[in-house]
Scaffold this active site. Structure first.
Site, PDB file in Angstrom:
ATOM      1  CG  ASP A 150      -1.593  -1.109   0.171  1.00  0.00           C
ATOM      2  OD1 ASP A 150      -1.816  -0.078  -0.493  1.00  0.00           O
ATOM      3  OD2 ASP A 150      -0.528  -1.749   0.090  1.00  0.00           O
ATOM      4  CG  ASP A 199       2.876  -2.749   1.089  1.00  0.00           C
ATOM      5  OD1 ASP A 199       3.024  -1.686   0.435  1.00  0.00           O
ATOM      6  OD2 ASP A 199       3.451  -3.808   0.797  1.00  0.00           O
ATOM      7  CD  GLU A 243      -4.217   2.715  -2.968  1.00  0.00           C
ATOM      8  OE1 GLU A 243      -3.550   3.743  -3.171  1.00  0.00           O
ATOM      9  OE2 GLU A 243      -3.714   1.595  -2.851  1.00  0.00           O
TER      10      GLU A 243
END
Ligand code: ZN
Length: 260
Positions: free
Chosen positions: A50, A215, A134
């Site tokens: 992340d 997170d 991501e």
């Protein structure tokens, strides 16, 4: 130019291209060459990454890469130099010298950021077989003014770029997580979904009672996504071509003679 000494040894290989550039008054040579991938045993099979705003990156293994403190200090210095520039007379030598100081400070900020990013991405690619990350729409986030500074700082685009080429170098696979995947809204234990606004730093699940750092929970969801991507036949990306990988390095030639 003649011979140039380098601080670090260069690989014994043919260089494909050279670029000479000038940044903030100093000269650089950047060269790219091909190397054989160093496929190695990995400590972990899967990891979710992340990319944070507060932290540089949070891994689903629990490891946190912080933004370096030196970055903040360098930025404060940059702000001060910029203020001083306003007071210098337009067209004066003092103003020009101040401009050079500012561009050197900018370069320092960018180097500190680059260094931290390189350390994190090398560790991730050397030690994990499958990396979920991501596919952030950094330009979309940049248009949100409140976030812009922090996002630019966290270096999302560069992070992803380094992961992609280092994964090839060390023989890992990368799963890009769909940008609409609600990694912060899902519970990583039971997949319950609830809205989360930016100020909520803790994810507490109303269904199973899990309480996790926001997170870290997102990193776990990204790891789960990567695991699922590999469970579907034909959906596993395959980076392990074992073909030579092109990398580029930058050489500082501050001391080079004869360039003006
Ligand atoms: Zn839950």
């Amino acid at each position: 130019m003649g011979w140039i000494s380098t601080y670090e040894g260069l690989p014994h290989t043919t260089v494909k291209s050279f670029t000479i550039s000038q940044q903030a008054g100093d000269w650089y040579i950047s060269c790219s060459y091909e190397i054989e991938p160093q496929i190695r045993e990995k400590e972990f099979d899967y990891v979710g990454v992340d990319l944070g705003i507060k932290e540089l990156a949070i891994l689903s293994t629990g490891l946190v890469f912080s933004n370096p403190k030196a970055l903040k200090n360098a930025q404060n210095q940059l702000t001060r130099l910029q203020r001083e520039l306003q007071r210098k007379e337009k067209g004066s030598n003092r103003r020009n010298r101040q401009r050079l100081r500012i561009s050197k400070a900018h370069r320092r900020v960018s180097n500190i950021r680059k260094d931290a990013t390189h350390k994190a991405t090398s560790y991730i690619c050397k030690n994990h077989a499958v990396i979920g990350i991501e596919d952030l729409n950094a330009s979309g986030m940049m248009s949100n003014h409140k976030l812009a500074g922090a996002v630019a700082d966290s270096n999302f685009y560069e992070f992803k770029r380094q992961i992609s080429y280092k994964a090839l170098r060390y023989g890992s696979d990368v799963v890009l997580v769909d940008r609409w995947f609600p990694s912060t809204q899902l519970c990583s234990c039971c997949e319950h979904k609830k809205p989360m606004n930016l100020s909520q730093r803790i994810y507490s699940c109303d269904r199973c009672g899990s309480v996790l750092d926001r997170d870290f929970n997102a990193a776990l969801n990204i790891e789960n996504y990567a695991r699922r991507a590999f469970a579907v036949p034909g959906h596993a990306p395959d980076n392990r071509s074992h073909a030579p990988v092109e990398v580029s390095i930058e050489i500082d030639v501050i001391s080079c003679l004869g360039f003006e």
